[in-house]
Design an enzyme around this catalytic site. Structure first.
Site, short mmCIF file in Angstrom:
data_model
loop_
_atom_site.label_atom_id
_atom_site.label_comp_id
_atom_site.label_asym_id
_atom_site.label_seq_id
_atom_site.Cartn_x
_atom_site.Cartn_y
_atom_site.Cartn_z
N LYS A 32 0.74 -8.95 -1.59
CA LYS A 32 -0.06 -8.21 -0.59
C LYS A 32 0.08 -8.88 0.78
O LYS A 32 0.31 -8.21 1.80
CB LYS A 32 -1.52 -8.16 -1.02
CG LYS A 32 -1.75 -7.23 -2.21
CD LYS A 32 -3.13 -7.36 -2.84
CE LYS A 32 -3.21 -6.48 -4.10
NZ LYS A 32 -4.44 -6.64 -4.86
N GLN B 69 -9.88 -10.14 -4.90
CA GLN B 69 -8.96 -9.94 -6.03
C GLN B 69 -9.71 -10.09 -7.36
O GLN B 69 -10.38 -11.09 -7.59
CB GLN B 69 -7.81 -10.95 -5.95
CG GLN B 69 -6.73 -10.75 -6.99
CD GLN B 69 -5.95 -9.45 -6.80
OE1 GLN B 69 -5.60 -9.06 -5.70
NE2 GLN B 69 -5.69 -8.75 -7.90
N ASP C 56 -10.44 -1.67 -0.72
CA ASP C 56 -10.18 -1.34 -2.12
C ASP C 56 -10.89 -0.05 -2.52
O ASP C 56 -10.64 0.51 -3.59
CB ASP C 56 -10.65 -2.49 -3.02
CG ASP C 56 -9.48 -3.22 -3.66
OD1 ASP C 56 -8.38 -2.66 -3.68
OD2 ASP C 56 -9.69 -4.36 -4.13
#
Ligand code: NAD
Length: 312
Positions: free
Chosen positions: A57, A101, A124
């Protein structure tokens, strides 16, 4: 028109490259307006798979000109310490997106942490406010939607697969894939059925699908009998198979797969038996389909968050 035995392969890698090129242009445009979109990634502890995802990422941010920052608190961090970290990022003007994460260590309250991210910075798309906005039918350019479902919709749109009025069946009801993709398909005016582990007569329902989305987490679960010939199949599953018997079942006579399996001791199969792809009209391969879109959509969400927060 669908010619049986000749399905279209929906190339996730090519579509992701297209999206990333567009994002890079938007980043350049943002810079001319005096700001650089920024993403902060919090990686708690040392989970090897998470480290790989986070690195890729951060690397993609660099390629597209997005500012990125990786925070790596130890696995022993408390929920309070992590909440303080999120709070500091919420307050920073140079950070447009905050990604935590997952999975987090067991002692950390994951929901409390996800809810603490400002909805405007929730790239997200997991915050209840954003989930609610999606369910309320917010326009795609006005809501931060979860990356994998958003990638699925991009694949369908960019492949000119009609959604309006089509019968879509989603197998799986997770908050990360199944439910949000169902909401997004409804927002695109599809007629949507969600199936899950307690659904009766699954095959009867899936055979009605013009668009069949499989997000189950079971190797090759969707068999040809479950698919209407000519349907579009979106295979979200990523399952590692490790036995000869499975490789033989899913990839008979496929020398490339066998070679990869012999080299690494495993290979990846989706939630759909490749034999079912053969009768589809179009399908996303595994790998190289939906999975390829997830990071591209994260980048796209970061730029979207930056624009929405600055109102342009
Ligand atoms: P999950 O385990 O949270 O949910 C699985 C869903 O499948 C559940 O809702 C369950 O009811 C349903 N299910 C299980 N067994 C079933 C059965 N026999 N019949 C019908 N439904 C059944 O999984 P998830 O997070 O939604 O992920 C699903 C798959 O997608 C996994 O393989 C995962 O690795 C993959 N995934 C891929 C990406 C990507 O970027 N491509 C992103 C997220 C998840």
């Amino acid at each position: 028109m669908h010619v049986e035995g000749n399905p279209r392969v929906l190339d996730g890698v090519a579509i992701a490259a297209e999206i990333k090129a567009e994002v890079a242009q938007e980043v350049a445009a943002a810079r001319t307006k005096g700001y650089t979109p920024g993403l902060a990634v919090i990686l708690v502890g040392e989970v090897p798979a998470s480290q790989i995802y986070v690195r890729s990422k951060v690397k993609t941010c660099g390629e597209l000109g997005i500012y990125s920052e990786m925070l790596t608190p130890p696995a022993s961090s408390t929920t309070e310490e992590l909440l303080a970290m999120v709070d500091a990022l919420n307050k920073r003007d140079d950070i447009d997106g905050i990604l935590i994460q997952l999975p987090l260590p067991d002692h950390v309250d994951t929901n409390q942490l996800l809810d603490a991210v400002l909805p405007e910075k929730d790239v997200d798309g997991f915050h209840p406010i954003n989930a609610g906005r999606l369910l309320s039918g917010a326009a795609p350019n006005e809501v931060l939607a979860p990356c994998t479902p958003a990638g699925i919709i991009e694949i369908l749109k960019r492949s000119n697969i009609p959604m309006s009025g089509q019968r879509a069946v989603v197998i799986g009801r997770s908050n990360i894939v199944g439910k949000p993709v169902a909401s997004m398909l409804i927002n695109e005016s599809a007629t949507v059925t969600i199936c899950h582990s307690r659904t009766r007569d699954l095959a009867t329902i899936t055979r009605e699908a013009d668009i069949l989305v499989a997000a189950i987490g079971r190797p090759g679960y969707v068999t040809p009998e479950m698919v209407r010939p000519g349907a579009t199949i979106i295979d979200v599953g990523i399952n590692r198979i490790t036995t000869e018997a499975e490789v033989e079942r899913f990839f008979p006579g496929n020398a490339k797969r066998r070679e990869g399996f012999e080299k690494r001791g495993s290979t990846i199969v989706g939630d759909v038996d490749p034999a079912a792809f053969a009768i589809s009209g179009a399908f996303t391969p595994v790998p190289g389909g939906v999975g390829a879109l997830t990071i591209a959509m994260l980048m796209s969400n970061t730029v979207k968050a930056a624009k929405l927060r600055r109102k342009g």
